[in-house]
Design a protein around this motif. Structure first.
Motif, PDB file in Angstrom:
ATOM      1  N   HIS A 153      15.381 -14.483  79.955  1.00 19.49           N
ATOM      2  CA  HIS A 153      16.408 -14.523  80.995  1.00 19.49           C
ATOM      3  C   HIS A 153      16.168 -15.587  82.058  1.00 19.49           C
ATOM      4  O   HIS A 153      17.115 -16.194  82.548  1.00 19.49           O
ATOM      5  CB  HIS A 153      16.566 -13.153  81.649  1.00 19.49           C
ATOM      6  N   LEU A 154      14.921 -15.808  82.417  1.00 17.04           N
ATOM      7  CA  LEU A 154      14.648 -16.744  83.496  1.00 17.04           C
ATOM      8  C   LEU A 154      14.395 -18.168  83.016  1.00 17.04           C
ATOM      9  O   LEU A 154      14.800 -19.124  83.671  1.00 17.04           O
ATOM     10  CB  LEU A 154      13.455 -16.267  84.332  1.00 17.04           C
ATOM     11  N   PHE A 155      13.733 -18.313  81.884  1.00 17.79           N
ATOM     12  CA  PHE A 155      13.362 -19.648  81.422  1.00 17.79           C
ATOM     13  C   PHE A 155      14.061 -20.054  80.122  1.00 17.79           C
ATOM     14  O   PHE A 155      13.778 -21.105  79.571  1.00 17.79           O
ATOM     15  CB  PHE A 155      11.847 -19.745  81.247  1.00 17.79           C
ATOM     16  N   GLU A 156      14.955 -19.207  79.628  1.00 18.15           N
ATOM     17  CA  GLU A 156      15.788 -19.487  78.456  1.00 18.15           C
ATOM     18  C   GLU A 156      14.990 -19.759  77.181  1.00 18.15           C
ATOM     19  O   GLU A 156      15.387 -20.552  76.336  1.00 18.15           O
ATOM     20  CB  GLU A 156      16.767 -20.622  78.761  1.00 18.15           C
ATOM     21  N   PHE A 157      13.843 -19.083  77.047  1.00 17.53           N
ATOM     22  CA  PHE A 157      13.100 -19.137  75.792  1.00 17.53           C
ATOM     23  C   PHE A 157      13.824 -18.271  74.762  1.00 17.53           C
ATOM     24  O   PHE A 157      14.476 -17.287  75.105  1.00 17.53           O
ATOM     25  CB  PHE A 157      11.678 -18.600  75.982  1.00 17.53           C
ATOM     26  N   ARG A 158      13.701 -18.647  73.505  1.00 15.96           N
ATOM     27  CA  ARG A 158      14.284 -17.876  72.400  1.00 15.96           C
ATOM     28  C   ARG A 158      13.170 -17.128  71.683  1.00 15.96           C
ATOM     29  O   ARG A 158      12.101 -17.690  71.417  1.00 15.96           O
ATOM     30  CB  ARG A 158      14.975 -18.812  71.415  1.00 15.96           C
ATOM     31  N   LEU A 159      13.435 -15.881  71.346  1.00 19.52           N
ATOM     32  CA  LEU A 159      12.485 -15.083  70.574  1.00 19.52           C
ATOM     33  C   LEU A 159      12.617 -15.461  69.110  1.00 19.52           C
ATOM     34  O   LEU A 159      13.685 -15.340  68.518  1.00 19.52           O
ATOM     35  CB  LEU A 159      12.761 -13.589  70.769  1.00 19.52           C
ATOM     36  N   LEU A 160      11.541 -15.951  68.522  1.00 17.33           N
ATOM     37  CA  LEU A 160      11.550 -16.359  67.120  1.00 17.33           C
ATOM     38  C   LEU A 160      11.043 -15.258  66.204  1.00 17.33           C
ATOM     39  O   LEU A 160      11.545 -15.077  65.099  1.00 17.33           O
ATOM     40  CB  LEU A 160      10.688 -17.608  66.912  1.00 17.33           C
ATOM     41  N   GLU A 161      10.020 -14.551  66.685  1.00 19.71           N
ATOM     42  CA  GLU A 161       9.395 -13.523  65.846  1.00 19.71           C
ATOM     43  C   GLU A 161       8.654 -12.546  66.739  1.00 19.71           C
ATOM     44  O   GLU A 161       8.092 -12.922  67.763  1.00 19.71           O
ATOM     45  CB  GLU A 161       8.408 -14.206  64.891  1.00 19.71           C
ATOM     46  N   GLN A 162       8.657 -11.289  66.355  1.00 19.44           N
ATOM     47  CA  GLN A 162       7.902 -10.282  67.078  1.00 19.44           C
ATOM     48  C   GLN A 162       7.222  -9.367  66.078  1.00 19.44           C
ATOM     49  O   GLN A 162       7.843  -8.936  65.101  1.00 19.44           O
ATOM     50  CB  GLN A 162       8.818  -9.472  68.002  1.00 19.44           C
ATOM     51  N   LYS A 163       5.960  -9.076  66.329  1.00 14.80           N
ATOM     52  CA  LYS A 163       5.194  -8.168  65.485  1.00 14.80           C
ATOM     53  C   LYS A 163       4.878  -6.919  66.298  1.00 14.80           C
ATOM     54  O   LYS A 163       3.875  -6.870  67.014  1.00 14.80           O
ATOM     55  CB  LYS A 163       3.929  -8.836  64.978  1.00 14.80           C
ATOM     56  N   GLY A 164       5.794  -5.956  66.233  1.00 16.27           N
ATOM     57  CA  GLY A 164       5.620  -4.709  66.958  1.00 16.27           C
ATOM     58  C   GLY A 164       5.440  -4.924  68.440  1.00 16.27           C
ATOM     59  O   GLY A 164       6.125  -5.737  69.056  1.00 16.27           O
ATOM     60  N   ASP A 165       4.485  -4.186  69.015  1.00 18.12           N
ATOM     61  CA  ASP A 165       4.193  -4.306  70.440  1.00 18.12           C
ATOM     62  C   ASP A 165       2.919  -5.122  70.654  1.00 18.12           C
ATOM     63  O   ASP A 165       2.243  -4.974  71.668  1.00 18.12           O
ATOM     64  CB  ASP A 165       4.037  -2.905  71.059  1.00 18.12           C
ATOM     65  N   ILE A 214       2.573  -8.864  69.502  1.00 14.30           N
ATOM     66  CA  ILE A 214       2.702 -10.313  69.644  1.00 14.30           C
ATOM     67  C   ILE A 214       4.166 -10.725  69.512  1.00 14.30           C
ATOM     68  O   ILE A 214       4.934 -10.109  68.771  1.00 14.30           O
ATOM     69  CB  ILE A 214       1.825 -11.042  68.608  1.00 14.30           C
ATOM     70  N   ALA A 215       4.540 -11.752  70.263  1.00 15.25           N
ATOM     71  CA  ALA A 215       5.878 -12.326  70.167  1.00 15.25           C
ATOM     72  C   ALA A 215       5.747 -13.842  70.207  1.00 15.25           C
ATOM     73  O   ALA A 215       4.932 -14.382  70.962  1.00 15.25           O
ATOM     74  CB  ALA A 215       6.761 -11.846  71.316  1.00 15.25           C
ATOM     75  N   VAL A 216       6.546 -14.507  69.406  1.00  9.28           N
ATOM     76  CA  VAL A 216       6.555 -15.964  69.368  1.00  9.28           C
ATOM     77  C   VAL A 216       7.910 -16.423  69.885  1.00  9.28           C
ATOM     78  O   VAL A 216       8.955 -15.989  69.386  1.00  9.28           O
ATOM     79  CB  VAL A 216       6.305 -16.491  67.936  1.00  9.28           C
ATOM     80  N   MET A 217       7.883 -17.310  70.882  1.00  6.46           N
ATOM     81  CA  MET A 217       9.106 -17.793  71.518  1.00  6.46           C
ATOM     82  C   MET A 217       9.043 -19.315  71.582  1.00  6.46           C
ATOM     83  O   MET A 217       7.965 -19.893  71.503  1.00  6.46           O
ATOM     84  CB  MET A 217       9.236 -17.213  72.927  1.00  6.46           C
ATOM     85  N   ASN A 218      10.203 -19.957  71.751  1.00  8.66           N
ATOM     86  CA  ASN A 218      10.182 -21.389  72.033  1.00  8.66           C
ATOM     87  C   ASN A 218      11.313 -21.755  72.965  1.00  8.66           C
ATOM     88  O   ASN A 218      12.244 -21.000  73.180  1.00  8.66           O
ATOM     89  CB  ASN A 218      10.134 -22.242  70.764  1.00  8.66           C
ATOM     90  N   ASP A 219      11.187 -22.974  73.544  1.00  6.98           N
ATOM     91  CA  ASP A 219      12.182 -23.442  74.493  1.00  6.98           C
ATOM     92  C   ASP A 219      12.979 -24.594  73.893  1.00  6.98           C
ATOM     93  O   ASP A 219      12.769 -24.968  72.736  1.00  6.98           O
ATOM     94  CB  ASP A 219      11.530 -23.838  75.822  1.00  6.98           C
ATOM     95  N   GLU A 220      13.876 -25.156  74.672  1.00  4.66           N
ATOM     96  CA  GLU A 220      14.754 -26.228  74.190  1.00  4.66           C
ATOM     97  C   GLU A 220      14.001 -27.516  73.866  1.00  4.66           C
ATOM     98  O   GLU A 220      14.497 -28.355  73.140  1.00  4.66           O
ATOM     99  CB  GLU A 220      15.830 -26.523  75.233  1.00  4.66           C
TER     100      GLU A 220
END
Length: 122
Positions: free
Chosen positions: A22-34, A36-42
């Motif tokens: 919401h604040l930095f406009e990263f996109r969630l690419l993948e999440q492994k339960g509670d 790890i999450a992988v995100m990236n930006d523009e």
């Protein structure tokens, strides 16, 4: 050489995902339960969020001067971000101000991580 990714350890993975989306406009690419999450930006930067292990309470704080910094193009964008931050419910200790050659906002979020948003242009 190009910096490829950063692994940021957080206490609440769900909160951190929402924060960066919401604040930095990263996109969630993948999440492994509670865990790890992988995100990236523009710009193609990859941010890995991993949940701190509960049994490491004495070792899970970042050092005092550790911070995550973002640059934006104009001082107006820093002000706009500050308004967005307030609307998201995150308080900052001060308004954005000119310091060290840039127009900067510092704030603490995600259980004590220091963030910086700066522009070196008016």
């Amino acid at each position: 050489m190009k910096l490829n990714h950063l692994n940021l350890c957080v206490r609440d993975l769900t909160e951190a995902i929402a924060f960066f989306q919401h604040l930095f406009e990263f996109r969630l690419l993948e999440q492994k339960g509670d865990a790890i999450a992988v995100m990236n930006d523009e710009q193609g930067f990859t941010l890995v969020l991993s949940k701190m292990r509960a049994n490491l309470e004495d070792y899970d704080r970042y050092p005092k001067d550790f911070h995550v910094g973002f640059y934006v193009d104009t001082a107006a964008e820093v002000d706009q971000f500050h308004q967005k931050l307030q609307a998201f419910g995150v308080a900052s200790e001060h308004e954005p101000k000119w310091m060290r050659g840039g127009y900067t906002l510092y704030f603490t979020a995600l259980d004590g991580i220091l963030f910086e948003v700066t522009s070196f242009n008016e």
